[in-house]
Design a protein around this motif. Sequence first.
Motif, PDB file in Angstrom:
ATOM      1  N   PRO A 123       9.848   8.238  -4.666  1.00 27.18           N
ATOM      2  CA  PRO A 123      10.594   7.903  -5.881  1.00 27.18           C
ATOM      3  C   PRO A 123      11.858   8.736  -6.035  1.00 27.18           C
ATOM      4  CG  PRO A 123       8.248   8.105  -6.338  1.00 27.18           C
ATOM      5  CD  PRO A 123       8.445   8.593  -4.943  1.00 27.18           C
ATOM      6  N   ALA A 124      12.875   8.147  -6.644  1.00 25.81           N
ATOM      7  CA  ALA A 124      14.143   8.843  -6.862  1.00 25.81           C
ATOM      8  C   ALA A 124      13.918  10.106  -7.691  1.00 25.81           C
ATOM      9  CB  ALA A 124      15.119   7.907  -7.580  1.00 25.81           C
ATOM     10  N   GLY A 125      14.604  11.162  -7.310  1.00 28.04           N
ATOM     11  CA  GLY A 125      14.515  12.411  -8.053  1.00 28.04           C
ATOM     12  C   GLY A 125      13.351  13.296  -7.657  1.00 28.04           C
ATOM     13  N   ILE A 126      12.531  12.821  -6.700  1.00 22.89           N
ATOM     14  CA  ILE A 126      11.370  13.597  -6.238  1.00 22.89           C
ATOM     15  C   ILE A 126      11.681  14.201  -4.872  1.00 22.89           C
ATOM     16  CG2 ILE A 126       8.942  13.482  -5.530  1.00 22.89           C
ATOM     17  CD1 ILE A 126       9.273  13.178  -8.495  1.00 22.89           C
ATOM     18  N   ASN A 127      11.501  15.502  -4.750  1.00 22.35           N
ATOM     19  CA  ASN A 127      11.679  16.171  -3.466  1.00 22.35           C
ATOM     20  C   ASN A 127      10.311  16.550  -2.923  1.00 22.35           C
ATOM     21  OD1 ASN A 127      14.605  16.253  -3.340  1.00 22.35           O
ATOM     22  ND2 ASN A 127      14.504  17.716  -5.034  1.00 22.35           N
ATOM     23  N   VAL A 128       9.972  15.977  -1.779  1.00 20.10           N
ATOM     24  CA  VAL A 128       8.669  16.198  -1.163  1.00 20.10           C
ATOM     25  C   VAL A 128       8.887  16.720   0.256  1.00 20.10           C
ATOM     26  CG1 VAL A 128       6.539  15.081  -0.390  1.00 20.10           C
ATOM     27  CG2 VAL A 128       7.597  14.389  -2.530  1.00 20.10           C
ATOM     28  N   PHE A 129       8.047  17.649   0.679  1.00 22.21           N
ATOM     29  CA  PHE A 129       8.112  18.190   2.026  1.00 22.21           C
ATOM     30  C   PHE A 129       6.971  17.584   2.837  1.00 22.21           C
ATOM     31  CE2 PHE A 129       9.838  21.277  -0.912  1.00 22.21           C
ATOM     32  CZ  PHE A 129      11.066  21.571  -0.337  1.00 22.21           C
ATOM     33  N   PHE A 130       7.320  16.773   3.838  1.00 24.95           N
ATOM     34  CA  PHE A 130       6.312  16.142   4.679  1.00 24.95           C
ATOM     35  C   PHE A 130       6.017  17.042   5.875  1.00 24.95           C
ATOM     36  CE2 PHE A 130       8.043  12.304   2.570  1.00 24.95           C
ATOM     37  CZ  PHE A 130       6.864  11.864   1.992  1.00 24.95           C
ATOM     38  N   GLN A 131       4.732  17.236   6.147  1.00 28.13           N
ATOM     39  CA  GLN A 131       4.268  18.115   7.213  1.00 28.13           C
ATOM     40  C   GLN A 131       3.573  17.302   8.290  1.00 28.13           C
ATOM     41  OE1 GLN A 131       0.801  18.878   7.765  1.00 28.13           O
ATOM     42  NE2 GLN A 131       0.839  20.801   8.892  1.00 28.13           N
ATOM     43  N   SER A 132       3.804  17.680   9.545  1.00 27.62           N
ATOM     44  CA  SER A 132       3.147  17.028  10.668  1.00 27.62           C
ATOM     45  C   SER A 132       2.327  18.061  11.425  1.00 27.62           C
ATOM     46  CB  SER A 132       4.194  16.405  11.597  1.00 27.62           C
ATOM     47  OG  SER A 132       3.599  15.791  12.705  1.00 27.62           O
ATOM     48  N   ILE A 186       0.842  -1.206   0.000  1.00 29.27           N
ATOM     49  CA  ILE A 186       0.000   0.000   0.000  1.00 29.27           C
ATOM     50  C   ILE A 186       0.875   1.254   0.000  1.00 29.27           C
ATOM     51  CG2 ILE A 186      -1.662   1.339   1.349  1.00 29.27           C
ATOM     52  CD1 ILE A 186      -2.706  -1.431   2.392  1.00 29.27           C
ATOM     53  N   ALA A 187       1.874   1.288   0.879  1.00 27.23           N
ATOM     54  CA  ALA A 187       2.736   2.464   0.984  1.00 27.23           C
ATOM     55  C   ALA A 187       3.514   2.711  -0.293  1.00 27.23           C
ATOM     56  CB  ALA A 187       3.690   2.300   2.166  1.00 27.23           C
ATOM     57  N   ARG A 188       4.014   1.652  -0.902  1.00 29.13           N
ATOM     58  CA  ARG A 188       4.797   1.812  -2.131  1.00 29.13           C
ATOM     59  C   ARG A 188       3.927   2.327  -3.273  1.00 29.13           C
ATOM     60  NH1 ARG A 188       9.820  -1.835  -2.221  1.00 29.13           N
ATOM     61  NH2 ARG A 188       9.613  -1.664  -4.483  1.00 29.13           N
ATOM     62  N   ARG A 189       2.690   1.860  -3.339  1.00 29.99           N
ATOM     63  CA  ARG A 189       1.809   2.350  -4.411  1.00 29.99           C
ATOM     64  C   ARG A 189       1.458   3.824  -4.199  1.00 29.99           C
ATOM     65  NH1 ARG A 189      -0.403   4.950  -7.164  1.00 29.99           N
ATOM     66  NH2 ARG A 189      -2.049   4.582  -8.716  1.00 29.99           N
ATOM     67  N   ILE A 190       1.171   4.193  -2.971  1.00 29.53           N
ATOM     68  CA  ILE A 190       0.811   5.585  -2.703  1.00 29.53           C
ATOM     69  C   ILE A 190       1.982   6.513  -2.983  1.00 29.53           C
ATOM     70  CG2 ILE A 190       0.193   7.220  -0.872  1.00 29.53           C
ATOM     71  CD1 ILE A 190      -1.576   5.022   0.303  1.00 29.53           C
ATOM     72  N   ALA A 191       3.192   6.048  -2.747  1.00 28.02           N
ATOM     73  CA  ALA A 191       4.369   6.885  -3.011  1.00 28.02           C
ATOM     74  C   ALA A 191       4.434   7.343  -4.463  1.00 28.02           C
ATOM     75  CB  ALA A 191       5.636   6.126  -2.627  1.00 28.02           C
ATOM     76  N   LEU A 192       3.845   6.577  -5.357  1.00 30.49           N
ATOM     77  CA  LEU A 192       3.835   6.957  -6.775  1.00 30.49           C
ATOM     78  C   LEU A 192       2.920   8.145  -7.046  1.00 30.49           C
ATOM     79  CD1 LEU A 192       3.814   3.432  -8.471  1.00 30.49           C
ATOM     80  CD2 LEU A 192       5.759   4.950  -8.060  1.00 30.49           C
ATOM     81  N   GLU A 193       2.076   8.503  -6.079  1.00 25.75           N
ATOM     82  CA  GLU A 193       1.206   9.670  -6.222  1.00 25.75           C
ATOM     83  C   GLU A 193       1.934  10.972  -5.877  1.00 25.75           C
ATOM     84  OE1 GLU A 193      -2.132   9.504  -7.282  1.00 25.75           O
ATOM     85  OE2 GLU A 193      -1.514   7.436  -7.718  1.00 25.75           O
ATOM     86  N   LEU A 194       3.125  10.868  -5.323  1.00 22.53           N
ATOM     87  CA  LEU A 194       3.884  12.046  -4.924  1.00 22.53           C
ATOM     88  C   LEU A 194       4.479  12.751  -6.133  1.00 22.53           C
ATOM     89  CD1 LEU A 194       5.786  10.480  -1.894  1.00 22.53           C
ATOM     90  CD2 LEU A 194       3.721  11.894  -1.813  1.00 22.53           C
TER      91      LEU A 194
END
Length: 217
Positions: free
Chosen positions: A36-45, A7-15
Amino acid sequence: MDAQTLIARRIALELKDGMLVNLGIGIPTLVAGYVPAGINVFFQSENGLIGTGPIPEGALVQARLTDAGGRPVTAIPGACTFDSSISFGLIRGGHVDMTVLGGMQVDAQGLLANWMIPGKMVPGMGGAMDLVTGARRVVVAMQHTAKGKAKIVERCDLPLTSARPVDLVVTELAVIAQQGGRLRLIETAPGVSVEQVLAATEAKLDVAAGVTTMAIS
């Protein structure tokens, strides 16, 4: 591969590059490990951190650096902290591009119940109501059934999180999109048939033409 990892790996493709993303408690926290490689995402808590990194190990655990569920996290270079009022201002102001939340039930219209089971002690609402209402895109990460009982139901019998439907549901069996107040099956997990998904789902699903096999990052 276990269900939660799939589930987590599939959702990561939405980033997408540059996104501000909130990860809920449980399966959603695993998504940070599969960007995914080459993707920079900012995670917020919700408790006031942008720049959440992977779950730390051993001596890297710091008691004062946690996610909204109180679990240890790391902070990537350039991370920033602030109080929860500013954090919720970002959420309510529509600045979070995507949130990934766990789910107890999702109904045929895409409405989510994920915060309370009457008569049982659970953590409570937290930021879920604000996130489902305020995030630009809402993705649910949950297993398809619980103790043999469907979690994608015709109508939720647990208290709803928000009056807004979610956008996407990812389980270990399928990827299901909410479109126009209806749920549509668009992908099945490797080795899983459309018929198996439908048999494990209480709600009536529209089936997309040419259902594809779920990709995994």
